[in-house]
Every structure is written in C-alpha cells, then in structure tokens.
Design a protein around this motif. Sequence first.
Motif: not given
Length: 129
Positions: A106-117
Amino acid sequence: MSTMLLSIKPEYAKVILEGKKQYEFRKIKPKEYVNHIILYASSPQKQVVGEAVIDEILEGTPKEIWEITKSAAGITRKLFFSYYAGKDKAVAYKLKDVVTYKVPKELSDYGISQAPQSFIYLDRTETVL
C-alpha cells in the motif's frame, strides 16, 4: 541510490512485470541521480506492485525514441505517438532487474497518503522486496 514512485496504469504495470515492456515512457526527465523506481498500479488496482532499476534514461524526439525502443516498448506505435502528440521531446526509462512483489504493498507502507499524478521522489537507501 535515489528512488521515485511512478503511477502507472495497471495494464502497463502488468506488462512491465511480465518483461514485455522494458521501457517506461514519460514526457519529462527526472533528476539525474534517480536510478530506481517503485511501480504503483493506479486505479482501479491502487497498489504498489513491484520495482525496477533504471538502466538508462533516453531522451530525444518521439521518432528517435520509438526507433530505439520499439522492439521492447510493450505498447503499439499508435499509442506511443498518441502519448507524445504535440511534443518535441520524449523520455524513456530503460528498465532492468524488475521485481514483482509477491504481496502488493500500500502507499501507506511508503509514508504516502495519496497517489501521485505522475511520480514522486522517495528518500530510500534500500530495496523493499
């Protein structure tokens, strides 16, 4: 090692992971030091599915890049030129050492909350398998 997370349509992520698409095409070149990518399969999948080393970054006109990459582009000529319509420059990341995650992340595994454009840079020093 510098890494970026790329948003890629699931159908293209699939052919990269299968080894049928050995180049990822973009309209802009990343920072010079980027040599590793994390593959995020965008909607509807919305999962991090694998990673690859950037072997080389090619730049040129769309026609020049197509001639170099067409045998391993993983997309049709029509789709390629449609993507670069109206553009003078094309960028292709030549991929190697592609790894498919057994369990997508999941993106949260990388500390990211929303997908990049398109992509974001990650500050990573090791590969997550």
